[in-house]
Design an enzyme around this catalytic site. Structure first.
Site, short mmCIF file in Angstrom:
data_model
loop_
_atom_site.label_atom_id
_atom_site.label_comp_id
_atom_site.label_asym_id
_atom_site.label_seq_id
_atom_site.Cartn_x
_atom_site.Cartn_y
_atom_site.Cartn_z
N PHE A 73 -10.32 22.42 -24.92
CA PHE A 73 -11.22 22.25 -25.44
C PHE A 73 -12.13 23.94 -25.61
CE2 PHE A 73 -10.32 18.31 -23.21
CZ PHE A 73 -10.37 17.44 -24.46
N CYS A 74 -11.84 24.55 -24.56
CA CYS A 74 -12.45 26.00 -24.46
C CYS A 74 -11.85 26.87 -25.93
CB CYS A 74 -12.32 26.56 -23.46
SG CYS A 74 -13.31 25.88 -22.05
N CYS B 284 -8.23 26.08 -20.69
CA CYS B 284 -8.76 24.70 -21.42
C CYS B 284 -8.47 24.48 -22.72
CB CYS B 284 -10.26 24.63 -20.82
SG CYS B 284 -11.19 23.16 -21.98
N TYR C 263 -12.74 27.93 -19.15
CA TYR C 263 -11.61 28.28 -18.44
C TYR C 263 -10.70 28.62 -19.57
CZ TYR C 263 -13.39 25.07 -14.71
OH TYR C 263 -14.01 24.26 -13.92
#
Length: 405
Positions: free
Chosen positions: A133-134, A131, A128
């Site tokens: 973390f992404c 996101c 995403y």
């Protein structure tokens, strides 16, 4: 596809899903007319809701909405949530389908065909856009100049990862066969691979076995997947001495990588939805850019803004944040800058280390929002952040990656 369009599609879809969930719960609940029911149901819905907003702005309708909720108009409000979420979801799915068709035609890549032909791993990141973390993984890949392709996952249907038993993002596929889950595992294993490839001691599959998957139940009774050793690089003694000339460097890097995952990331949502004004402005932006009709736009903006504002309060309570959540963000960022000190450009010294990349990846998802502007104005992070932005955009770590090919 332009990343801003993807952000809006992801945001609208997640918010529409939250509104529909709240609506059904309000309609089905026998306690729909009791005081406090709305807050309870919104709390449950927050697990499925979006964790992003855009900009800041004025107020308006919210006081009447919240007062009607307190008065106990549960079934009427439930219909409003359901209608707003359903209509918004329809618009989002239609728009998202068009966007994904376009994405499949262009097959988004971060590097040119010529760069990909130089050899090395074929990397595909399922993500995403918004996101954190992404964003951490992208920061790592960009800094080291590792070519990769992006598959933007539809947050409603998630059909792009239906083949995976692991249902979260990011997921990194290597050479179309090896699946890497969890942002910190992805970063640690790839960094280990870049170093090991010089000595050809281990291949990536062997490295990945050093990060075993473990399932457990958290304090809310939900099953979670965790990975052992995910902040460790799997190096031999000589490699460790090369990467970390001073012993405390390794400990420091691991400490701040964990801090980014377990503390800093939890400050994003409460700051983005800090006020009703910010929530209203975010939905106004989504409605305007998403080309909602007047009815859909009304419910998406006003009902959605109220829902996400209340959800943000629950997140603030869960993580024991101050009433003014900006102060927690400012303190966290200033603690980070203080840990770097005045004698270093980065936590890693003259060059970013994995902690630098992790913190930068988390913070940059707020770019374009009032929370980001406030952070840059009221903390000492600006110079470090600008250096990090330049380092990733210029792929300044690519020399190490190329020497491993």
């Amino acid at each position: 596809m332009h990343c801003g369009t993807l952000c809006k599609a992801n945001m609208a879809a997640a918010c529409a899903r939250s509104l529909s969930k709240v609506g059904w719960d309000l309609l089905d609940s026998p306690a729909a007319h009791r005081p406090g029911t709305l807050s309870y149901l919104l709390g449950n819905a927050s697990a499925h809701g979006s964790r992003r907003a855009y900009s800041t702005g004025g107020t308006g309708f919210r006081s009447k909405l919240l007062s009607s909720a307190r008065a106990g108009g549960g079934r009427v409000l439930g219909c409003a949530f359901l209608l707003g979420g359903g209509l918004g979801l329809y618009q989002t799915l239609k728009r998202s389908a068009q966007q994904h068709l376009a994405a499949e035609e262009t097959n988004v890549s971060r590097f040119s065909t010529e760069e990909r032909s130089r050899g090395g791993l074929k990397l595909t990141l399922y993500q995403y856009k918004t996101c954190p973390f992404c964003s951490k993984v992208r920061a790592f890949l960009d800094y080291y100049g590792l070519p990769y392709e992006i598959v933007e996952v539809n947050p409603v249907m998630r059909k792009e990862i239906k083949w995976s038993a692991y249902r979260k993002v990011p997921i990194l596929m290597v050479d179309g066969e090896l699946q890497l889950n969890d942002s910190s595992v992805i970063i640690s294993s790839l960094k280990t691979h870049l170093i090991n490839k010089m000595s050809r001691e281990k291949n990536l599959s062997e490295i990945l076995r050093c990060y075993p998957e473990m399932k457990s139940t958290n304090d809310r009774g939900k099953e979670v997947t965790e990975y052992n050793n995910k902040y460790w690089l799997m190096l031999n003694e000589n490699e460790t001495a090369t990467v970390y000339p001073k012993k405390e460097m390794q400990t420091e890097e691991m400490k701040w990588r964990k801090w980014a995952d377990e503390w800093l990331v939890h400050l994003i949502s409460p700051n983005v939805y800090r006020t009703t004004g910010e929530a209203l402005a975010s939905f106004d932006y989504i409605v305007r850019e998403g080309k909602f009709g007047s009815v859909e736009g009304f419910f998406a903006k006003y009902v959605g803004a109220a829902a996400m504002f209340l959800i943000s309060k629950r997140l603030k309570s869960r993580h024991n944040l101050q009433d003014d959540v900006r102060q927690d963000l400012y303190k966290a960022v200033n603690d980070w800058v203080s840990a770097i000190g005045k004698s270093r450009q980065f936590m890693g010294g003259d060059k970013p280390n994995l902690a630098d990349l992790a913190v930068f990846g988390v913070l940059r998802v707020m770019e374009g929002l009032q929370a980001f502007d406030d952070m840059m104005e009221n903390t000492k992070v600006k110079h470090w952040y600008n250096r990090m932005e330049k380092a990733t955009l210029n792929h300044e770590g690519s020399a190490a990656a190329k020497s491993s090919h």
